[in-house]
Design a protein around this motif. Structure first.
Motif, short mmCIF file in Angstrom:
data_model
loop_
_atom_site.label_atom_id
_atom_site.label_comp_id
_atom_site.label_asym_id
_atom_site.label_seq_id
_atom_site.Cartn_x
_atom_site.Cartn_y
_atom_site.Cartn_z
N ASP A 195 0.72 -0.93 -0.23
CA ASP A 195 -0.15 -0.08 -0.16
C ASP A 195 0.82 1.24 0.05
O ASP A 195 0.65 2.22 -0.95
CB ASP A 195 -0.96 -0.05 1.15
N LYS A 251 -7.67 -4.96 -2.16
CA LYS A 251 -6.39 -5.30 -1.89
C LYS A 251 -5.78 -5.82 -3.05
O LYS A 251 -4.47 -5.53 -3.61
CB LYS A 251 -6.03 -6.09 -0.83
N THR A 284 -2.54 5.80 3.22
CA THR A 284 -2.51 4.53 2.30
C THR A 284 -3.91 3.56 2.54
O THR A 284 -3.72 2.41 2.12
CB THR A 284 -1.26 3.82 2.89
N ASP A 285 -4.86 4.33 3.02
CA ASP A 285 -6.05 3.21 3.38
C ASP A 285 -6.77 2.80 1.99
O ASP A 285 -6.70 3.98 1.14
CB ASP A 285 -6.96 4.13 4.16
N GLN A 286 -7.03 1.63 1.71
CA GLN A 286 -7.87 1.20 0.74
C GLN A 286 -8.79 0.36 1.08
O GLN A 286 -9.41 0.73 2.27
CB GLN A 286 -6.94 0.27 -0.13
N VAL A 301 -4.86 -2.94 -5.56
CA VAL A 301 -3.70 -2.34 -5.40
C VAL A 301 -2.53 -3.07 -5.68
O VAL A 301 -1.65 -2.43 -6.33
CB VAL A 301 -3.78 -2.05 -3.63
N LEU A 327 -5.64 5.76 -2.67
CA LEU A 327 -6.20 4.42 -2.74
C LEU A 327 -7.44 4.03 -2.73
O LEU A 327 -7.92 2.81 -2.74
CB LEU A 327 -5.13 3.40 -1.99
#
Length: 273
Positions: free
Chosen positions: A54, A194, A165-167, A197, A189
């Motif tokens: 990430d 996941k 960096t949160d997805q 990414v 993101l």
């Protein structure tokens, strides 16, 4: 409400697409970072680099964004921060990430002294814990928040914005520290699973060892390098399947939806009367 309807609602709330075109996502997210920096009058992007996929992907997008801003005549720079708690066990991965990202500047800030000092002050002030596990958990959140304190200090000194960096998978599970890694100005993101990414990372040319690396928040001193999936009780494959509307086991569905509901406060602004 049926399982499928619930999945669709959450998918829409978290802005998830069933599939992506990686190159399009790269261009759109670089444009987003660049335009936000220009519109706000800031001249830098700041991000902590851990060595995970990430932060590797977000870091490369940030570097491309400041380079695009410079092409537009803006004196922009990207500050990549190493924020270890003492000595990081997978430091080699963090260094590989930095080599790939090629940030304008790298700052190495050890958060251990500040984190340990705060915990000691809390205990001196009378705070007690149920056991060593709870104490370690609290220390883990202190580490995450000290890292964000450091990032905002750099952003303040360099007229910058902090990149998160949160997805979608982490957002779904509330798998971030509130006002720690969950605190930031820009979240490039957003909406990506996941797996997506990883797709973007591969398209950017990130090292395969980082793209496919087993994710770990690595906040617990008693369980170093604890895998996210062990902490979550569900796999990223199941989380991604849920987010993209696919059928998952009843156990995975229950774990995911219960966690989503329990962590709702993390995804909201502070509540008011």
């Amino acid at each position: 409400m049926t399982n499928h309807v619930t999945q669709q609602r959450i998918q829409a709330d978290l802005q998830v697409k069933a599939s992506i075109e990686p190159q399009y996502e790269i261009e759109a997210r670089v444009d987003f970072l660049c335009s936000q920096m220009i519109e706000t009058g800031q001249h830098a992007l700041v991000l902590g680099i851990s060595g995970g996929v990430d932060s590797t992907v977000a870091g490369r997008l940030a570097q491309l964004a400041v380079e695009k801003a410079r092409d537009k005549g803006v004196d922009a720079r990207f500050y990549a921060l190493r924020l270890p708690y003492g000595e990081q066990k997978d430091e080699d991965h963090a260094q590989q990430a930095l080599t790939f990202i090629t940030p304008d500047e790298v700052l190495d800030i050890n958060v251990k002294p500040a984190s340990d000092a705060l915990l000691a002050s809390l205990e001196e002030g009378g705070l007690t814990f149920q056991d060593a596990v709870q104490r370690d958990f609290v220390l883990g959140n202190i580490k995450a928040r000290q890292r964000m304190v450091a990032q905002y200090a750099v952003a303040g000194a360099k007229s910058g914005l902090v990149v998160g960096t949160d997805q979608a998978a982490e957002a779904l599970m509330g798998f971030f520290t509130k006002y720690g890694d969950g605190a930031c100005d820009l979240v490039p993101l957003t909406g990506l699973t996941k797996g997506q990414v990883r797709e973007v990372g591969a398209a950017l040319g990130a090292p395969a060892i980082l793209v496919e690396k087993q994710p770990t928040a690595d906040l617990e001193s008693l369980k170093p390098q604890l895998a996210d999936e062990e902490a979550l009780g569900v796999t990223y494959t199941e989380i991604d399947a849920f987010l993209t509307g696919q059928q998952v086991s009843e156990q995975a569905y229950t774990t995911i939806t219960n966690t989503y509901q329990r962590t709702d406060h993390k995804r909201q602004l502070p509540r008011t009367p």
